[in-house]
Write an enzyme that holds these catalytic residues in place. Structure first.
Site, short mmCIF file in Angstrom:
data_model
loop_
_atom_site.label_atom_id
_atom_site.label_comp_id
_atom_site.label_asym_id
_atom_site.label_seq_id
_atom_site.Cartn_x
_atom_site.Cartn_y
_atom_site.Cartn_z
N ALA A 193 0.85 -1.18 0.00
CA ALA A 193 0.00 0.00 0.00
C ALA A 193 0.89 1.23 0.00
O ALA A 193 2.02 1.20 0.51
CB ALA A 193 -0.88 -0.02 1.23
N GLY A 238 0.53 -4.96 0.82
CA GLY A 238 -0.63 -5.08 -0.06
C GLY A 238 -0.28 -5.74 -1.39
O GLY A 238 -1.16 -6.32 -2.04
N GLU A 285 4.22 -4.99 7.34
CA GLU A 285 3.40 -3.95 7.98
C GLU A 285 3.77 -3.72 9.44
O GLU A 285 3.66 -2.61 9.94
CB GLU A 285 1.91 -4.33 7.89
CG GLU A 285 1.30 -4.22 6.50
CD GLU A 285 1.45 -5.48 5.66
OE1 GLU A 285 2.27 -6.35 6.01
OE2 GLU A 285 0.74 -5.58 4.65
N GLU A 319 -0.47 -9.33 -0.70
CA GLU A 319 -1.89 -9.65 -0.50
C GLU A 319 -2.63 -9.71 -1.84
O GLU A 319 -3.46 -10.59 -2.07
CB GLU A 319 -2.52 -8.61 0.43
CG GLU A 319 -1.98 -8.73 1.85
CD GLU A 319 -2.39 -7.57 2.74
OE1 GLU A 319 -2.20 -6.41 2.32
OE2 GLU A 319 -2.91 -7.81 3.84
N1 CAA Z 1 4.50 3.32 -0.57
C1 CAA Z 1 4.89 4.46 -1.13
N2 CAA Z 1 6.03 4.62 -1.83
C2 CAA Z 1 6.82 3.54 -1.96
C3 CAA Z 1 6.49 2.31 -1.40
C4 CAA Z 1 5.27 2.22 -0.68
N3 CAA Z 1 4.82 1.05 -0.14
N4 CAA Z 1 7.48 1.43 -1.67
C5 CAA Z 1 8.38 2.09 -2.39
N5 CAA Z 1 7.99 3.37 -2.56
C6 CAA Z 1 8.70 4.45 -3.27
C7 CAA Z 1 9.84 4.99 -2.44
O1 CAA Z 1 9.37 5.94 -1.51
C8 CAA Z 1 10.70 5.58 -3.52
O2 CAA Z 1 10.15 6.80 -3.93
P1 CAA Z 1 11.09 8.12 -4.02
O3 CAA Z 1 12.09 7.79 -5.08
O4 CAA Z 1 10.13 9.20 -4.41
O5 CAA Z 1 11.71 8.27 -2.68
C9 CAA Z 1 10.54 4.60 -4.69
O6 CAA Z 1 9.32 3.91 -4.43
C10 CAA Z 1 11.64 3.59 -4.79
O7 CAA Z 1 11.76 2.95 -3.53
P2 CAA Z 1 13.14 2.84 -2.73
O8 CAA Z 1 14.03 3.99 -3.06
O9 CAA Z 1 12.82 2.64 -1.28
O10 CAA Z 1 13.73 1.52 -3.40
P3 CAA Z 1 14.71 0.45 -2.72
O11 CAA Z 1 15.12 -0.47 -3.83
O12 CAA Z 1 15.78 1.11 -1.93
O13 CAA Z 1 13.81 -0.34 -1.68
C11 CAA Z 1 11.83 -1.52 -0.95
C12 CAA Z 1 12.72 -1.11 -2.14
C13 CAA Z 1 12.57 -2.49 -0.04
C14 CAA Z 1 10.58 -2.21 -1.53
C15 CAA Z 1 11.42 -0.26 -0.14
O14 CAA Z 1 10.91 0.71 -1.06
C16 CAA Z 1 10.36 -0.50 0.88
O15 CAA Z 1 10.65 -1.01 1.96
N6 CAA Z 1 9.09 -0.13 0.58
C17 CAA Z 1 8.00 -0.24 1.52
C18 CAA Z 1 7.52 -1.69 1.65
C19 CAA Z 1 6.39 -1.80 2.66
O16 CAA Z 1 6.54 -1.49 3.82
N7 CAA Z 1 5.18 -2.26 2.19
C20 CAA Z 1 4.02 -2.42 3.03
C21 CAA Z 1 3.16 -1.18 2.97
S1 CAA Z 1 1.83 -1.22 4.14
C22 CAA Z 1 0.62 -2.17 3.42
O17 CAA Z 1 0.77 -2.70 2.34
C23 CAA Z 1 -0.65 -2.31 4.21
C24 CAA Z 1 -1.62 -3.33 3.73
O18 CAA Z 1 -1.66 -4.46 4.19
C25 CAA Z 1 -2.62 -3.04 2.72
#
Ligand code: CAA
Length: 275
Positions: free
Chosen positions: A83, A126, A149, A129
């Site tokens: 998400a 998500g 999460e 999921e």
């Molecule tokens: N939401 C918003 N933006 C996201 C994102 C997310 N879940 N995942 C990645 N992005 C964005 C980053 O912010 C970044 O944007 P900017 O360049 O504008 O800063 C871009 O995508 C590239 O990401 P990274 O620079 O972080 O790339 P990386 O290769 O260094 O890392 C990653 C990749 C490990 C996937 C890391 O981006 C990450 O940890 N993302 C979040 C993963 C996460 O926590 N997901 C769960 C979300 S909560 C959820 O999903 C709730 C539910 O059950 C419905």
């Protein structure tokens, strides 16, 4: 910025490919709809406009009688990184509760036609999921699954605690969801979450091949098979077996059953019509 109620209004090109802002939709093989999440700058993070487009594309494919199966994929780097945390971070309890936030993210489970998720790269939160809502999950060797999460102060909210536990068992689901650690494509396969693992560059083609194979069969039988499996996973064995047998009986009322069995007896290929 346009409000998302009109953002996803469908535009038909001369080739009749449907275009959206955050997904790509195409017809890569007979009877197959390919939906590609296309928000590369955010690793396909799922936000409301994208989910509304996705739901629209899936419903449109479901009602298109020329389509027999759907493939859902992302990019080689990310199926979907979860998400959109930036969209969620300032929401209050009243916001999410009043609008039942993310309920419509599960609309993919209302689709009658089989959906194959072809997962390369990150399938987190998500994204994981969404992949688990599909009927068949194929993983690229580079896939990274997880429900991180817990690191954000929340829990999975689009089926992660339920579908992961049902797919891989309580012990491993607890380990993954409580720690937020990721797991690989081969682990997903060995644990029964993924049906197959392919090299990343072959993944979508393999998923399309499987979808085309499914689309070549009678759609009523395909629908019945999907419904029987999904229903059986939610009820006791006796109830599931009775439901399966009744669906089996009902298929003898279809022209496709007569055609399929006649074609076998006459040593020719069947021509299913969905009747
Ligand atoms: N939401 C918003 N933006 C996201 C994102 C997310 N879940 N995942 C990645 N992005 C964005 C980053 O912010 C970044 O944007 P900017 O360049 O504008 O800063 C871009 O995508 C590239 O990401 P990274 O620079 O972080 O790339 P990386 O290769 O260094 O890392 C990653 C990749 C490990 C996937 C890391 O981006 C990450 O940890 N993302 C979040 C993963 C996460 O926590 N997901 C769960 C979300 S909560 C959820 O999903 C709730 C539910 O059950 C419905």
């Amino acid at each position: 910025m346009r409000p998302f109620s009109i953002t996803f209004s469908r535009q038909f090109s001369s080739s009749r490919t449907i275009r959206y802002d955050h997904i790509l939709v195409s017809d890569p093989a007979n009877g197959v709809k390919l939906v590609t999440l296309n928000r590369p700058n955010a690793l396909n993070a799922l936000f409301t406009p994208l989910v509304l487009e996705l739901n629209d594309a899936l419903k449109s494919a479901d009602s298109d009688t020329s389509i027999g199966a759907i493939v859902l994929t992302g990019s080689v780097r990310a199926f979907a990184a979860g998400a959109d945390i930036k969209e969620m971070k300032d929401k209050s309890f009243a916001d999410v509760f009043t609008h039942d936030f993310i309920k419509n993210w599960s609309d993919a489970t209302l689709i009658k036609k089989p959906i194959i998720a072809a997962v390369n790269g990150y399938a987190l939160g998500g994204g994981c999921e969404m992949a688990m809502m599909a009927d068949i999950l194929y993983a690229g060797e580079n896939a990274v699954f997880g429900q991180p999460e817990i690191k954000l102060g929340i829990i999975p909210g689009a089926g992660g605690t339920q579908r992961l536990a049902r797919a891989i068992g309580k012990a491993k689901a607890m380990d993954i969801i409580l720690t937020g650690k990721t797991f690989t494509a081969h682990e997903a396969y060995n644990w029964g979450l993924a049906a197959a693992v392919f090299p990343p560059t072959d993944l979508v083609a393999e998923a399309v091949k499987t979808a085309a194979s499914i689309a070549s069969y009678g759609p009523i039988a395909v629908h019945a098979a999907k419904e029987a499996i999904n229903y059986g996973l939610q009820v006791g064995l006796d109830q599931g077996l009775t439901y399966e047998r009744r669906l089996f009986h009902s298929l003898f009322a279809t022209a496709d059953q007569k055609e399929g069995m006649a074609a076998f007896a006459e040593k020719r290929a069947p021509e299913f019509k969905g009747e």
